[in-house]
Enzyme design. Structure first.
Site, PDB file in Angstrom:
ATOM      1  N   ASP A  47       0.878  -1.246   0.031  1.00 14.95           N
ATOM      2  CA  ASP A  47       0.015   0.047  -0.118  1.00 14.95           C
ATOM      3  C   ASP A  47       0.885   1.197  -0.037  1.00 14.95           C
ATOM      4  O   ASP A  47       1.765   1.430   0.806  1.00 14.95           O
ATOM      5  CB  ASP A  47      -1.096   0.058   1.375  1.00 14.95           C
ATOM      6  N   TYR A 136      -2.421  17.989  -7.058  1.00 12.66           N
ATOM      7  CA  TYR A 136      -1.812  16.687  -7.675  1.00 12.66           C
ATOM      8  C   TYR A 136      -0.457  16.976  -8.221  1.00 12.66           C
ATOM      9  O   TYR A 136       0.614  16.255  -8.091  1.00 12.66           O
ATOM     10  CB  TYR A 136      -2.482  16.122  -8.766  1.00 12.66           C
TER      11      TYR A 136
END
Length: 311
Positions: A47, A136
């Site tokens: 993850d 982002y």
């Protein structure tokens, strides 16, 4: 030997899995690395919100090379989740880079044109100063800087590969969205003042493998590079080309970005100068029109001949 890939179901990771099993020249030469075993890591295996787990996975697998094809890519959602996006797009790649440096293996990290502010009309080079205009982009730029810092002074082998407008036959992307909309609409408005280079995931995957392979023998090639499709085009022009290639009768009207507001600002100029990638790695810009015709057959319903059609 194993090439460890962070990501499994994303566009580039999927292509890396496919190219690992390639045995013909239909998609171009198959690199030595592609013939080896590509091990992709699902989120439950590594993850990216847990950077330490990412580093541990690299040490556990002891691969020949590592490619990071995973990222937080929800551009608009990142405006409200910048901290999470930064962990995934910056802290995790930094941990990967440190692990690769410790093992003395190549690390290829995929970044984005969104690290630039989108002003001007000239193609941006790797030497141009980044200035992201959304969360982002900031998280991806932080990732680039973290990877470079992790590799600094270690003689490590790495490449940061900025690309743009990724598309493929799988995952969520502009090509699939346009085809889906054409099923129920015969007229669309698409932004015409954002210009960039659509890039197939297939070409990006091949480029990553080639870069990783060359870095094994030439660590001096480490650095920051650009890789995007050609020719540069607007989203409007790309949409029109998609419908022409697919045989869809859809009218596409060009509109300015101002008429299509989004939570995250998009760069108007996403042109990337890819000459350094050609000079150092021998990579040429893939023609997105050819790549488009390659993926369309798998996205369109089959055309029945008279003999095959139902009575």
């Amino acid at each position: 030997m194993t090439v460890l890939v962070f990501g499994h179901s994303g566009q580039v990771a999927t292509e890396l899995r496919r190219q690992a099993g390639a045995r013909d020249s239909a998609s171009g030469p198959v690199s030595t690395l592609a013939r080896n075993r590509v091990r992709t890591l699902r989120r439950d295996h590594a993850d990216l919100s847990d950077p330490a787990a990412c580093a541990a996975a690299i040490h556990a697998h002891a691969p020949r090379a590592v490619i990071n094809a995973a990222a937080y890519t929800a551009v608009d959602a990142a405006e409200g989740e910048e901290a999470r996006a930064t962990v995934i797009n910056a802290h995790a790649p930094a941990a990967m880079a440190r692990a690769c440096a410790a093992l003395d293996i190549p690390f290829v990290h995929i970044s984005t044109d969104y690290v630039f502010d989108g002003t001007g009309t000239e193609a941006r080079t790797p030497a141009d100063r980044p200035a992201p205009q959304n969360a982002y982009g900031r998280s991806k730029l932080a990732g680039e800087e973290a990877v470079r810092q992790a590799m600094a002074g270690r003689g490590a082998r790495y490449a940061i590969l900025r690309t743009s407008w990724v598309f493929s036959a799988h995952g969520a992307n502009f090509v699939k969205t346009m085809l889906r909309l054409s099923d129920c609409r015969d007229r669309l408005s698409v932004v015409g003042d954002q210009i960039g280079g659509p890039t197939s995931a297939r070409a990006i995957a091949a480029a990553c493998l080639e870069i990783a392979e060359q870095l094994m023998d030439a660590p001096g090639k480490s650095g920051l590079y650009h890789f995007s499709g050609a020719p540069d085009v607007s989203w409007h022009g790309f949409a029109a080309a998609i419908y022409a290639a697919a045989g869809r009768q859809v009218r596409v009207d060009a509109i300015p970005t101002a008429e299509y507001p989004t939570p995250a600002a998009r760069p108007l100029n996403s042109r990337l100068d890819c000459s350094l990638s050609t000079q150092v790695f021998g990579l040429t810009r893939p023609d997105w029109r050819r790549e488009l015709t390659h993926i369309l057959p798998s996205l369109l319903p089959p055309i029945l001949t008279e003999l095959e059609s139902p009575a």
